[in-house]
Design an enzyme around this catalytic site. Structure first.
Site, PDB file in Angstrom:
ATOM      1  N   HIS A 167       0.790  -1.231   0.000  1.00  0.00           N
ATOM      2  CA  HIS A 167       0.000   0.000   0.000  1.00  0.00           C
ATOM      3  C   HIS A 167       0.818   1.275   0.000  1.00  0.00           C
ATOM      4  CE1 HIS A 167       0.092   1.232   4.375  1.00  0.00           C
ATOM      5  NE2 HIS A 167       0.490  -0.010   4.515  1.00  0.00           N
ATOM      6  N   CYS A 222       0.284  10.747  20.097  1.00  0.00           N
ATOM      7  CA  CYS A 222      -0.343  11.333  21.282  1.00  0.00           C
ATOM      8  C   CYS A 222      -0.682  10.233  22.269  1.00  0.00           C
ATOM      9  CB  CYS A 222      -1.604  12.089  20.882  1.00  0.00           C
ATOM     10  SG  CYS A 222      -2.263  13.072  22.238  1.00  0.00           S
TER      11      CYS A 222
END
Ligand SMILES: *Cc1c(COP(=O)(O)O)cnc(C)c1O
Length: 384
Positions: free
Chosen positions: A202, A326
């Site tokens: 991909h 995060c």
């Protein structure tokens, strides 16, 4: 939405999709079946293998199909480390802290759970493994070294040919994660001199969920997926025929159109780098200024929350990426950015902008008009 995140993934090329479609509903046989439907599926896989071998300059039987780039990395590292230890007892694994987690976490697991010894190779200021760094780390008890061809976060290209030469001279196995590199760089395993090389579909306009591992003939690998005898008993499980067909077509097109694709993205990338460094105060390019992927621009901005900047860019219609994951309210710079030596106030403000076939000069102009204001706003919010 303007997509500037081709290093994360790429859309499937229409020609690739067209090649895949017949294998879902018409030629859906199991490649291991004896009947004609099975034979057709098997023929498709073998054709795909030959197509890939032509790009890699290897033998078709040296290609193992997997479920993704991550699995190729796992099979290469774990499979070769175990194979090597079984054959001759070597215990050291050499790799770098700025590798994709598919390599670094696998190496850590091999050390923690399998009794291997792990040494992190020194990186220079551009995040590159130098020949000296590998030479220094090799010893008579080294099993293998794994160094990525090009870094997904900062675009730096490693001197794979030189590194593989050192490995060869010291009789150790050499693997390269070429998942990010294959879209733009030559993946000829003969000139590169590698023993093992990972690819993932991909990242070069093929489908997600399919990968391949090149393993030089005679390289001993321990299979991590046991079951049927598929893929030379190295990766059991019924092959994903349409995805394998798509992977091969996508790689073939990448090789055929490499120069044109490079010529398209490189000037756009250079424009982004030049403009950002000139117009945004306290900005720096991350990774190597020249030895970098032609579609790849990456930066750090001082006193900016990279995740906030990404959200602001998203709201403004731009899909980009950052190097800081995060972690529930406690953001940390990625290992890649940290290993470049940036302090937290710089390292948290990373931004990756990656281009591809559908990128246009208008996209870039619009992005460059928007970014400085967003960085300024993110800085203001950072001070509060
Ligand atoms: C994307 C990527 C991988 C993982 O590939 P998947 O097919 O998404 O599992 C591994 N290494 C590098 C350098 C990558 O860019």
């Amino acid at each position: 939405m303007i997509y500037l995140d081709y290093a994360a993934t790429t859309p499937v090329d229409q020609r690739v999709l067209d090649a895949m479609l017949p294998y879902f509903r018409e030629m859906y046989g199991n490649p291991s079946s004896v009947h004609r439907l099975g034979q057709k599926a098997e023929a498709a896989i073998e054709q795909a293998r030959e197509k890939i071998a032509a790009v890699l300059h290897c033998k078709p039987e040296e290609i193992i199909f997997t479920s993704c780039g991550t699995e190729s990395d796992n099979l290469a590292l774990r499979g070769a480390a175990l194979g090597r230890r079984n054959a001759s007892g070597e215990k050291w694994i050499l790799t770098a802290k700025n590798e994709h987690h598919a390599i670094s976490k696998t190496a850590e697991q091999l050390a923690k759970e399998y009794g291997f010894l792990l040494e992190w190779l020194d990186l220079n200021e551009h995040g590159s493994v130098t020949p000296e760094s590998l030479s220094k780390a090799v010893c008579s008890d080294t099993a293998l070294a794994s160094v990525m061809y090009a870094n997904n976060e900062i675009g730096t290209i490693n001197p794979i040919r030189e590194l593989a030469e050192i490995a060869k001279a010291n009789h150790i196995l050499f693997h390269t994660d070429a998942v990010q590199a294959a879209a733009y760089l030559d993946v000829n395993v003969e000139t590169l001199g590698v023993d093992l090389m990972s690819l993932g579909g991909h990242k070069f306009y093929g489908p997600k969920g399919v990968g391949a591992l090149y393993a030089r003939k005679g390289t001993k690998l321990v299979s991590h997926m046991t079951g049927g005898g598929q893929e030379n008993s190295l990766r059991a499980g019924t092959q994903n025929v349409p995805y394998i067909v798509g992977f091969a077509e996508a790689l073939h097109l990448a090789a055929e159109e490499r120069e044109a694709r490079t010529a398209h993205v490189k000037p756009l990338r250079d424009h982004i780098i030049g403009n950002v460094l000139e117009t945004i105060p306290d900005s720096k390019l991350t990774g190597h200024p020249e030895q970098r992927l032609p579609n790849h621009a990456s930066f750090v901005f001082k006193d900016v929350d990279g995740n906030l900047l990404l959200q602001m860019l998203d709201s403004a219609g731009f899909a980009c990426s950052s190097g800081s994951a995060c972690k529930t309210g406690n953001p940390e710079p990625s290992e890649v950015i940290t290993s470049l030596g940036y302090s937290r106030d710089w390292g948290l403000g990373s931004l990756r902008v990656t281009l591809g076939v559908d990128s246009t000069p208008e996209h870039i102009e619009s992005f460059l008009k928007t970014l400085p204001g967003l960085v300024e706003n993110a800085r203001k919010l950072n001070q509060r």
